[in-house]
Design a protein around this motif. Sequence first.
Motif, PDB file in Angstrom:
ATOM      1  N   GLN A 251     -11.771   2.061  14.871  1.00 15.10           N
ATOM      2  CA  GLN A 251     -11.826   3.508  14.685  1.00 15.10           C
ATOM      3  C   GLN A 251     -10.818   4.200  15.609  1.00 15.10           C
ATOM      4  OE1 GLN A 251     -13.795   5.101  12.551  1.00 15.10           O
ATOM      5  NE2 GLN A 251     -15.446   3.703  12.037  1.00 15.10           N
ATOM      6  N   SER A 252     -10.802   3.767  16.863  1.00 22.29           N
ATOM      7  CA  SER A 252      -9.893   4.366  17.846  1.00 22.29           C
ATOM      8  C   SER A 252      -8.437   4.177  17.445  1.00 22.29           C
ATOM      9  CB  SER A 252     -10.136   3.742  19.226  1.00 22.29           C
ATOM     10  OG  SER A 252     -11.456   3.957  19.664  1.00 22.29           O
ATOM     11  N   ALA A 253      -8.119   3.000  16.896  1.00 19.92           N
ATOM     12  CA  ALA A 253      -6.740   2.722  16.482  1.00 19.92           C
ATOM     13  C   ALA A 253      -6.296   3.674  15.385  1.00 19.92           C
ATOM     14  CB  ALA A 253      -6.625   1.271  16.009  1.00 19.92           C
ATOM     15  N   VAL A 254      -7.186   3.970  14.433  1.00 15.69           N
ATOM     16  CA  VAL A 254      -6.846   4.899  13.348  1.00 15.69           C
ATOM     17  C   VAL A 254      -6.623   6.302  13.899  1.00 15.69           C
ATOM     18  CG1 VAL A 254      -7.725   6.027  11.260  1.00 15.69           C
ATOM     19  CG2 VAL A 254      -8.000   3.556  11.560  1.00 15.69           C
ATOM     20  N   HIS A 255      -7.516   6.750  14.777  1.00 18.24           N
ATOM     21  CA  HIS A 255      -7.375   8.100  15.345  1.00 18.24           C
ATOM     22  C   HIS A 255      -6.064   8.238  16.134  1.00 18.24           C
ATOM     23  CE1 HIS A 255     -11.257   9.524  14.061  1.00 18.24           C
ATOM     24  NE2 HIS A 255     -11.876   8.502  14.629  1.00 18.24           N
ATOM     25  N   ALA A 256      -5.729   7.218  16.916  1.00 19.32           N
ATOM     26  CA  ALA A 256      -4.486   7.265  17.689  1.00 19.32           C
ATOM     27  C   ALA A 256      -3.271   7.269  16.765  1.00 19.32           C
ATOM     28  CB  ALA A 256      -4.419   6.072  18.647  1.00 19.32           C
ATOM     29  N   ALA A 257      -3.288   6.415  15.744  1.00 20.93           N
ATOM     30  CA  ALA A 257      -2.151   6.320  14.825  1.00 20.93           C
ATOM     31  C   ALA A 257      -1.934   7.612  14.054  1.00 20.93           C
ATOM     32  CB  ALA A 257      -2.364   5.156  13.853  1.00 20.93           C
ATOM     33  N   LEU A 258      -3.011   8.254  13.619  1.00 21.36           N
ATOM     34  CA  LEU A 258      -2.872   9.490  12.846  1.00 21.36           C
ATOM     35  C   LEU A 258      -2.240  10.605  13.678  1.00 21.36           C
ATOM     36  CD1 LEU A 258      -6.217   9.518  10.821  1.00 21.36           C
ATOM     37  CD2 LEU A 258      -3.911   9.007   9.989  1.00 21.36           C
ATOM     38  N   LEU A 259      -2.467  10.597  14.968  1.00 21.87           N
ATOM     39  CA  LEU A 259      -1.834  11.595  15.841  1.00 21.87           C
ATOM     40  C   LEU A 259      -0.338  11.348  15.994  1.00 21.87           C
ATOM     41  CD1 LEU A 259      -4.610  11.795  18.577  1.00 21.87           C
ATOM     42  CD2 LEU A 259      -3.840  13.707  17.155  1.00 21.87           C
ATOM     43  N   LEU A 260       0.116  10.135  15.681  1.00 24.44           N
ATOM     44  CA  LEU A 260       1.536   9.785  15.818  1.00 24.44           C
ATOM     45  C   LEU A 260       2.305   9.931  14.502  1.00 24.44           C
ATOM     46  CD1 LEU A 260       1.185   6.519  17.961  1.00 24.44           C
ATOM     47  CD2 LEU A 260       1.311   8.876  18.749  1.00 24.44           C
ATOM     48  N   PRO A 262       3.320  11.729  10.550  1.00 24.80           N
ATOM     49  CA  PRO A 262       3.522  13.038   9.919  1.00 24.80           C
ATOM     50  C   PRO A 262       2.414  13.347   8.917  1.00 24.80           C
ATOM     51  CG  PRO A 262       4.966  11.412   8.926  1.00 24.80           C
ATOM     52  CD  PRO A 262       4.280  10.725  10.066  1.00 24.80           C
ATOM     53  N   ASP A 263       2.577  14.442   8.151  1.00 30.49           N
ATOM     54  CA  ASP A 263       1.526  14.818   7.207  1.00 30.49           C
ATOM     55  C   ASP A 263       1.465  13.888   6.001  1.00 30.49           C
ATOM     56  OD1 ASP A 263       3.973  15.652   6.318  1.00 30.49           O
ATOM     57  OD2 ASP A 263       3.283  17.588   5.551  1.00 30.49           O
ATOM     58  N   MET A 264       2.601  13.322   5.579  1.00 24.81           N
ATOM     59  CA  MET A 264       2.640  12.377   4.465  1.00 24.81           C
ATOM     60  C   MET A 264       3.214  11.049   4.957  1.00 24.81           C
ATOM     61  SD  MET A 264       1.568  13.809   1.551  1.00 24.81           S
ATOM     62  CE  MET A 264       2.349  12.838   0.267  1.00 24.81           C
ATOM     63  N   PHE A 265       2.569   9.944   4.598  1.00 23.50           N
ATOM     64  CA  PHE A 265       3.053   8.640   5.051  1.00 23.50           C
ATOM     65  C   PHE A 265       2.474   7.559   4.150  1.00 23.50           C
ATOM     66  CE2 PHE A 265      -0.563  10.115   7.444  1.00 23.50           C
ATOM     67  CZ  PHE A 265      -1.472   9.075   7.387  1.00 23.50           C
ATOM     68  N   SER A 266       3.066   6.367   4.230  1.00 25.85           N
ATOM     69  CA  SER A 266       2.625   5.245   3.397  1.00 25.85           C
ATOM     70  C   SER A 266       1.625   4.362   4.148  1.00 25.85           C
ATOM     71  CB  SER A 266       3.827   4.393   2.986  1.00 25.85           C
ATOM     72  OG  SER A 266       4.394   3.755   4.118  1.00 25.85           O
ATOM     73  N   GLU A 267       0.958   3.486   3.411  1.00 26.90           N
ATOM     74  CA  GLU A 267       0.060   2.517   4.042  1.00 26.90           C
ATOM     75  C   GLU A 267       0.809   1.651   5.040  1.00 26.90           C
ATOM     76  OE1 GLU A 267      -3.124   1.715   0.382  1.00 26.90           O
ATOM     77  OE2 GLU A 267      -1.749   0.151   1.022  1.00 26.90           O
ATOM     78  N   GLU A 268       2.002   1.225   4.665  1.00 30.78           N
ATOM     79  CA  GLU A 268       2.767   0.368   5.572  1.00 30.78           C
ATOM     80  C   GLU A 268       3.101   1.099   6.867  1.00 30.78           C
ATOM     81  OE1 GLU A 268       7.027  -1.982   5.841  1.00 30.78           O
ATOM     82  OE2 GLU A 268       6.070  -1.786   3.861  1.00 30.78           O
ATOM     83  N   GLN A 269       3.441   2.399   6.768  1.00 32.84           N
ATOM     84  CA  GLN A 269       3.707   3.175   7.976  1.00 32.84           C
ATOM     85  C   GLN A 269       2.466   3.249   8.860  1.00 32.84           C
ATOM     86  OE1 GLN A 269       5.462   6.623   5.669  1.00 32.84           O
ATOM     87  NE2 GLN A 269       6.707   6.791   7.515  1.00 32.84           N
ATOM     88  N   LEU A 270       1.308   3.482   8.241  1.00 36.25           N
ATOM     89  CA  LEU A 270       0.063   3.571   9.000  1.00 36.25           C
ATOM     90  C   LEU A 270      -0.254   2.251   9.689  1.00 36.25           C
ATOM     91  CD1 LEU A 270      -2.641   4.879   9.837  1.00 36.25           C
ATOM     92  CD2 LEU A 270      -3.565   4.131   7.635  1.00 36.25           C
ATOM     93  N   PHE A 271      -0.219   1.160   8.929  1.00 33.96           N
ATOM     94  CA  PHE A 271      -0.584  -0.133   9.508  1.00 33.96           C
ATOM     95  C   PHE A 271       0.438  -0.594  10.552  1.00 33.96           C
ATOM     96  CE2 PHE A 271      -2.628  -0.859   5.114  1.00 33.96           C
ATOM     97  CZ  PHE A 271      -3.771  -0.180   5.517  1.00 33.96           C
ATOM     98  N   SER A 272       1.700  -0.236  10.340  1.00 38.44           N
ATOM     99  CA  SER A 272       2.725  -0.574  11.336  1.00 38.44           C
ATOM    100  C   SER A 272       2.516   0.217  12.618  1.00 38.44           C
ATOM    101  CB  SER A 272       4.125  -0.294  10.777  1.00 38.44           C
ATOM    102  OG  SER A 272       4.416  -1.146   9.694  1.00 38.44           O
ATOM    103  N   THR A 273       2.098   1.476  12.484  1.00 34.54           N
ATOM    104  CA  THR A 273       1.815   2.290  13.662  1.00 34.54           C
ATOM    105  C   THR A 273       0.626   1.728  14.426  1.00 34.54           C
ATOM    106  OG1 THR A 273       2.642   4.260  12.525  1.00 34.54           O
ATOM    107  CG2 THR A 273       1.295   4.623  14.477  1.00 34.54           C
ATOM    108  N   ILE A 274      -0.407   1.332  13.707  1.00 34.77           N
ATOM    109  CA  ILE A 274      -1.585   0.730  14.349  1.00 34.77           C
ATOM    110  C   ILE A 274      -1.216  -0.581  15.037  1.00 34.77           C
ATOM    111  CG2 ILE A 274      -3.807  -0.386  13.889  1.00 34.77           C
ATOM    112  CD1 ILE A 274      -4.257   1.692  11.671  1.00 34.77           C
ATOM    113  N   ALA A 275      -0.512  -1.453  14.312  1.00 37.20           N
ATOM    114  CA  ALA A 275      -0.129  -2.753  14.883  1.00 37.20           C
ATOM    115  C   ALA A 275       0.810  -2.597  16.063  1.00 37.20           C
ATOM    116  CB  ALA A 275       0.522  -3.612  13.805  1.00 37.20           C
TER     117      ALA A 275
END
Length: 425
Positions: A251-260, A262-275
């Motif tokens: 949960q914490s990883a998702v919250h941190a990644a979303l703060l980093l 933009p308003d529109m992004f892909s799944e790969e961008q999200l998972f890459s930010t988390i990883a």
Amino acid sequence: MFKKVFTFSVHRQLWRAMKNVAAPQEGCLQGVCQFSSLYPIQQRLNQRLSLHSKELSGKAHPIIWSRTNSSLSEDVKSISPVKAKSSKILVPKESTSSLQNKQRELYGRIVEAFPPGIEMAFAYGSGAFQQNNSLDQSKNMLDFIFVVNKPILWHKQNMKLHPNHYSFLKRLGPRTISRIQDRYGAGVYFNTLVPMEGRLIKYGVISTARLITDLLDWETLYISGRLHKPVSLVIIPSNEDLLTAMKVNLQSAVHAALLLLPDMFSEEQLFSTIAGLSYAGDFRMAVAEDSNKVQNIVRPNMALFRQMYGPILLADEHLTWWPDEGQLEQALTFHSRHHHLKCLPGQVLYGLLMQKYQVGVFPDLEEIIKKHAYDKECGSYVSNSVAHIVKKSSLTQSLKGILTAGFTKTLRYSSSKVLKKLRSR
């Protein structure tokens, strides 16, 4: 004689440097218990659960772990618990491929070669999961983490079974080994380049209490960061606090990644930010790691990332996810930033405090969160806070690794990393 004196001198200097860098900062924020690991685990766990209560309710929870007859017992398709030599050892479903079967059986044999008392064991890295820069997994070293409740007893038994796994530090005894494990670096004791079952393995040992602290607070983001990515569970934990802390960590990883993002992004961008959270600030990325490491991890394992984070994304009311298109959209407002900031781990919030306030000023938690939520650049502050945690833990753990592995193994291990980085260019 000169060689022995020189080696002792170098070890002593490394020990002092590691101790100085690893010295914890004193103090905690007024009325905010998650900023200090001195508070009981249960108290910090309850506080984090109160923040994530909606996201953890019902079926909206990560499904990478499973345990029979538990509220957390939704299985990942590739992992299914059935009876084996140990009732807690995981073996694959019959429908999985022969290669996966052999891999899981190999993990089971390796883990069963170690003393009892392992609360949780998992394999990770390029030896366990396909990565773009490594087509033949069988040639890669297998990485394991063993979570134990009683480190002193476990090391005592392991040193009798496998004395050759340890460096010169084994002469100091299991109590000192356990002290080095817990007090320095990221709370992990690694033995590396160990031949077992026809493979080279590296295994790290961490206490259950220390892991829960890292999962809740991101004290070091060392093992908690590894658990942001897919891992192959070999022994499922029975400790409910540990299982819940693992969920809160995602949960914490998702919250941190979303703060980093933009308003529109892909799944790969999200998972890459988390990883990438656990690599931000890691000095090894510039020296010995492939610059495309994060993409190499994420792209071949997109399906596993979706299994891990899908329920969390669906439960977040500040986020819209279109799974068929692989696209996401979030509202970049004060309320959404406030929501995500409120759910960040204690050490990240502590870093935000240090960037906005003078040293010695300890305001109320809500004041810190509001001040950052109104700031459209709060993502950069979060990024800096995470990077500071990783930078400190990666440096101190690497220094400790020289002692725990010994100079010869450290040189072999580091050289292989550098060569791998050069080949990837």
